[in-house]
Design an enzyme around this catalytic site. Structure first.
Site, PDB file in Angstrom:
ATOM      1  N   HIS A   1       0.684  -1.350  -0.119  1.00 18.69           N
ATOM      2  CA  HIS A   1      -0.020  -0.065  -0.074  1.00 18.69           C
ATOM      3  C   HIS A   1       0.692   1.355  -0.062  1.00 18.69           C
ATOM      4  CE1 HIS A   1      -3.495  -2.403   0.285  1.00 18.69           C
ATOM      5  NE2 HIS A   1      -3.243  -2.722   1.644  1.00 18.69           N
TER       6      HIS A   1
ATOM      7  N   HIS B   1      -6.285  -7.509  -0.116  1.00 14.18           N
ATOM      8  CA  HIS B   1      -6.564  -5.912  -0.339  1.00 14.18           C
ATOM      9  C   HIS B   1      -5.865  -5.584  -1.700  1.00 14.18           C
ATOM     10  CE1 HIS B   1      -6.693  -6.276   4.004  1.00 14.18           C
ATOM     11  NE2 HIS B   1      -7.895  -5.530   3.962  1.00 14.18           N
TER      12      HIS B   1
ATOM     13  N   ASP C   1      -2.788 -10.799  -1.903  1.00  8.78           N
ATOM     14  CA  ASP C   1      -3.258 -10.249  -0.740  1.00  8.78           C
ATOM     15  C   ASP C   1      -4.918 -10.045  -0.929  1.00  8.78           C
ATOM     16  OD1 ASP C   1      -2.044  -8.744   1.965  1.00  8.78           O
ATOM     17  OD2 ASP C   1      -3.871  -7.733   1.313  1.00  8.78           O
TER      18      ASP C   1
ATOM     19  N   ASP D   1      -4.336 -12.817   4.184  1.00 10.42           N
ATOM     20  CA  ASP D   1      -5.521 -12.368   4.535  1.00 10.42           C
ATOM     21  C   ASP D   1      -6.831 -12.721   4.230  1.00 10.42           C
ATOM     22  OD1 ASP D   1      -4.497 -10.550   2.905  1.00 10.42           O
ATOM     23  OD2 ASP D   1      -4.482  -8.904   4.013  1.00 10.42           O
TER      24      ASP D   1
HETATM   25 ZN   LIG Z   1      -4.197  -7.229   3.177  1.00  8.40          ZN
END
Ligand SMILES: [Zn+2]
Length: 335
Positions: free
Chosen positions: A117, A154, A152, A241
Site C-alpha cells: 500500500h 487488499h 493479498d 488475509d
Molecule cells: Zn491485506
C-alpha cells in the site's frame, strides 16, 4: 530447501498497536512450524537509501526522522515505532535474499513484508515504504521484464501506482472489492496509463468468492497472463488475509486449498519467483502461509498438517471471474 528468516521479524509491525501483537505472534508461530521443514537464511544488507529508487525523498526522510521518536505516517494507520527502522531494513534485505534464493532453487520466500500500500510519495495501510517495488525497480534496471502478482485480500494499490505507466512491469492483483472495503481501488477498468496502458490488471472479487471461483481466476487469468507476458522474474505478494479465519479479509472465504494452489501455480513457471508474506492477522494465518509453501515445494507432509475442507463459491463470484477474463480478452492485444 531454504526460506528467509530474521528474528527481527518478530519484533514489530507498522500497524496500529492493537494489531502488532497478532502480527508478531504470527511470525513466532511461522518460525516454530516452518523450522521443521526449511533451513533459514538471514536477510542481505539493505539501506534506507535503496527506497529512494521508487519513493519521494520526503517520505523516506520522514521515516528516518520518526524512527527516533515514533509516530504516525499519512492517514493515521501506518506507524513507525521507535527503532523499527531496523525491522524495515531487515524486511527489504529479506526480499533481496529471497531473490538470491530464487535464482538457485526457483522459488524464494520471505514471510515478512510485501508492503504494497506504500505509494511513491505516501505511506498507507500499515506500509511505510514499498519493499517489493524496490526489488522490481532494481531488476528492471538490469533489463528484466517483471510480473508482479498480488494475492493479498487488499488491492495492491501502491505497487500499481508506482508502475502504472510502465510496460516492462506487469502488475496483477486479485482482491476483495466491495463498498467500504480497504482501499477501495482495483476495479478491472484500471488498466495502466500511457506506455503502461494494458499492463495493470485487476480482478475485483466479491465477498463469498470461495475456493472454486478464486482458483478459476488463477487458471484462466493469472496463468494465462504470465504465459503471455513472458516475464524474466515473478515478484509476488503472497498475503494470506483472504483466508476464511482472518479478522480483516475473512469474507473472501478462502481455505488452505486455495493457498496451496497459489504455491503450485507459482512453482509451475520456469522463471525465478520471489514471494513475500503480505497480510494475515491471526495465528491461524500461518496455516495458509504453510499451505502456500507446501504447494510451491510439493511437501505432502506439510500439506497434511494444514489441509482444510474446500469452501463453496457463490455464483456471482464465478460470473465475475468469467466477465473479467472476457474484458481482458477484449481490451488487451497481448493477453
Ligand atoms: Zn491485506
Amino acid at each position: 530447501m531454504k526460506v528467509v528468516w530474521s528474528d527481527l521479524f518478530t519484533k514489530t509491525f507498522f500497524s496500529p498497536p492493537s494489531l502488532v501483537e497478532a502480527w508478531t505472534s504470527r511470525m513466532e508461530e511461522f518460525k516454530r512450524r516452518a523450522s521443521k521443514y526449511f533451513q533459514f537464511e538471514e536477510p542481505l544488507e539493505a539501506s534506507l537509501e535503496d527506497f529512494k529508487l521508487v519513493h519521494c525523498e520526503e517520505l523516506v526522510e520522514e521515516v528516518r526522522k520518526l524512527n527516533d521518536v515514533g509516530g504516525v505516517l499519512d492517514y493515521g494507520d501506518t506507524y513507525i515505532y521507535p527503532g523499527s527502522l531496523e525491522v524495515l531494513l531487515a524486511d527489504l534485505g529479506g526480499v533481496y535474499r529471497a531473490y538470491e534464493i530464487a535464482k538457485h532453487q526457483g522459488f524464494g520466500y520471505t514471510p515478512y513484508g510485501g508492503l504494497h500500500h506504500a505509494h511513491r510519495c505516501s505511506a498507507a495501510g500499515f506500509c511505510p515504504l514499498n519493499d517489493l517495488a524496490v526489488l522490481i525497480e532494481k531488476l528492471t534496471k538490469e533489463g528484466k521484464r517483471i510480473a508482479y502478482l498480488d494475492f493479498d485480500v487488499h488491492h495492491g494499490d501502491g505497487t500499481q501506482e508506482i508502475f502504472y505507466e510502465r510496460d516492462d512491469v506487469l502488475t496483477l492483483s486479485l482482491h476483495m472489492y466491495h463498498p467500504g472495503f480497504y482501499p477501495g481501488t482495483g476495479h478491472y477498468s484500471e488498466l495502466g496509463r500511457g506506455r503502461g496502458l494494458g499492463y495493470s490488471l485487476n480482478v475485483p472479487l466479491p465477498p463469498g468468492t470461495g475456493d472454486e471461483a478464486y482458483q478459476l481466476a488463477l487458471k484462466i487469468i493469472v496463468k494465462r497472463a504470465i504465459e503471455s507476458f513472458e516475464p524474466d522474474v515473478i515478484v509476488t505478494q503472497m498475503g494470506v488475509d483472504g483466508h476464511k479465519d482472518d479478522p480483516l479479509g475473512g469474507a473472501l472465504n478462502l481455505s488452505t486449498n486455495t493457498f496451496k494452489a497459489i504455491g503450485e501455480l507459482l512453482a509451475s513457471f520456469n522463471v525465478p519467483v520471489v514471494g513475500a508474506g503480505g497480510g494475515g492477522y491471526g495465528r491461524r494465518s500461518v496455516k495458509a502461509m504453510l499451505a502456500e509453501l507446501s504447494g510451491a515445494f510439493g511437501i505432502g507432509e506439510l500439506w497434511e498438517e494444514v489441509r482444510e475442507e474446500k469452501t463453496e463459491s457463490n455464483p456471482e463470484a464465478i460470473s465475475r471471474v468469467m466477465y473479467v477474463k472476457k474484458f481482458f480478452e477484449d481490451q488487451l492485444d497481448w493477453f
